[in-house]
Design a protein around this motif. Structure first.
Motif, short mmCIF file in Angstrom:
data_model
loop_
_atom_site.label_atom_id
_atom_site.label_comp_id
_atom_site.label_asym_id
_atom_site.label_seq_id
_atom_site.Cartn_x
_atom_site.Cartn_y
_atom_site.Cartn_z
N PHE A 17 -9.89 6.35 12.65
CA PHE A 17 -9.27 5.44 11.69
C PHE A 17 -10.33 4.91 10.74
O PHE A 17 -11.44 4.58 11.17
N VAL A 18 -9.97 4.82 9.45
CA VAL A 18 -10.87 4.25 8.45
C VAL A 18 -10.14 3.14 7.71
O VAL A 18 -8.93 3.24 7.44
N LEU A 19 -10.85 2.06 7.40
CA LEU A 19 -10.27 0.94 6.67
C LEU A 19 -10.00 1.36 5.23
O LEU A 19 -10.89 1.83 4.53
N VAL A 20 -8.76 1.21 4.80
CA VAL A 20 -8.37 1.61 3.44
C VAL A 20 -8.00 0.39 2.60
O VAL A 20 -8.35 0.31 1.43
N TYR A 21 -7.30 -0.57 3.19
CA TYR A 21 -6.84 -1.76 2.46
C TYR A 21 -7.20 -3.01 3.25
O TYR A 21 -6.86 -3.12 4.42
N TYR A 58 -5.65 0.40 8.29
CA TYR A 58 -6.45 1.60 8.54
C TYR A 58 -5.58 2.84 8.47
O TYR A 58 -4.40 2.80 8.79
N PHE A 59 -6.21 3.95 8.10
CA PHE A 59 -5.56 5.26 8.03
C PHE A 59 -6.27 6.21 8.98
O PHE A 59 -7.50 6.25 9.00
N LEU A 60 -5.50 6.98 9.76
CA LEU A 60 -6.10 7.98 10.64
C LEU A 60 -6.49 9.18 9.80
O LEU A 60 -5.65 9.96 9.37
N ASP A 61 -7.78 9.31 9.53
CA ASP A 61 -8.31 10.40 8.73
C ASP A 61 -8.60 11.58 9.63
O ASP A 61 -9.53 11.55 10.44
N ASN A 62 -7.78 12.62 9.51
CA ASN A 62 -7.93 13.79 10.37
C ASN A 62 -9.22 14.55 10.10
O ASN A 62 -9.69 15.28 10.97
N PHE A 63 -9.79 14.40 8.91
CA PHE A 63 -11.03 15.11 8.59
C PHE A 63 -12.23 14.53 9.35
O PHE A 63 -13.12 15.26 9.75
N VAL A 64 -12.25 13.21 9.54
CA VAL A 64 -13.36 12.59 10.27
C VAL A 64 -12.97 12.26 11.71
O VAL A 64 -13.82 11.89 12.51
N GLY A 65 -11.69 12.37 12.04
CA GLY A 65 -11.24 12.19 13.41
C GLY A 65 -11.19 10.75 13.89
O GLY A 65 -11.29 10.50 15.09
N PHE A 72 0.82 -1.21 0.00
CA PHE A 72 0.00 0.00 0.00
C PHE A 72 0.85 1.26 0.00
O PHE A 72 2.01 1.25 0.41
N THR A 73 0.26 2.33 -0.47
CA THR A 73 0.90 3.64 -0.49
C THR A 73 0.72 4.27 0.89
O THR A 73 -0.41 4.43 1.35
N THR A 74 1.82 4.62 1.54
CA THR A 74 1.73 5.25 2.85
C THR A 74 1.72 6.77 2.77
O THR A 74 1.19 7.43 3.64
N TYR A 75 2.31 7.31 1.70
CA TYR A 75 2.26 8.76 1.50
C TYR A 75 2.44 9.06 0.02
O TYR A 75 3.34 8.54 -0.62
N GLU A 76 1.56 9.90 -0.50
CA GLU A 76 1.69 10.40 -1.88
C GLU A 76 1.28 11.87 -1.88
O GLU A 76 0.19 12.23 -1.45
N SER A 77 2.18 12.72 -2.36
CA SER A 77 1.89 14.15 -2.43
C SER A 77 0.58 14.38 -3.15
O SER A 77 0.26 13.68 -4.10
#
Length: 143
Positions: free
Chosen positions: A136-140, A127-134, A103-108
């Motif tokens: 963790f959300v499942l991504v992969y 999971y990724f910590l989505d700062n917009f929703v506050g 998985f991609t951990t960071y992409e500009s």
């Protein structure tokens, strides 16, 4: 004298275009800040997460991350906003079943994480910590 003026005008125009492009792609002015990527093992107390992260320029090596620990690295993005890091990871459950994911951990211009990008490997996926929703959300999901 005319050639010098033309060259100076071209350089100033190039600087202006780069500034506008950076402002459009990164309105918070975060392009050249130091960013930190965290990949946590939140799978289970017995699971060891095998992790290998890299970019086009940097191989961060292979790491074994134990439960509730993390592998962290930091970097500064480039001015052209083309920084990309990815990881390959796997773990084996108690029944001997191998779970893998790349998985991609960071992409500009894509990863919305500000200064800290936090990833959490769990039993059902990454999971990724989505700062917009506050939260963790499942991504992969695991393959």
């Amino acid at each position: 004298m005319g050639k010098r003026l033309s060259l100076a005008s071209a350089v100033l125009l190039l600087i202006l275009v780069v500034e506008i492009q950076c402002a459009n792609e990164d309105p918070d002015g975060l392009i050249n800040i130091r960013r930190h990527v965290h990949v946590r093992n939140d799978i289970s107390p017995t699971a060891k997460l095998n992790l290998h992260c890299k970019s086009k320029d940097d191989d961060l090596g292979q790491h074994v991350v134990t439960y509730q620990q993390e592998f962290t690295w930091s970097f500064r993005g480039n001015i052209f906003a083309r920084t990309l890091f990815w990881c390959n990871m796997d773990w084996t459950n108690g029944a001997g079943h191998l779970f893998q994911q790349s998985f991609t951990t960071y992409e500009s211009k894509v990863t919305p994480c500000g200064k800290d990008c936090v990833w959490s490997a769990r039993t059902d996926g990454v999971y990724f910590l989505d700062n917009f929703v506050g939260r963790f959300v499942l991504v992969y999901s695991w393959k």
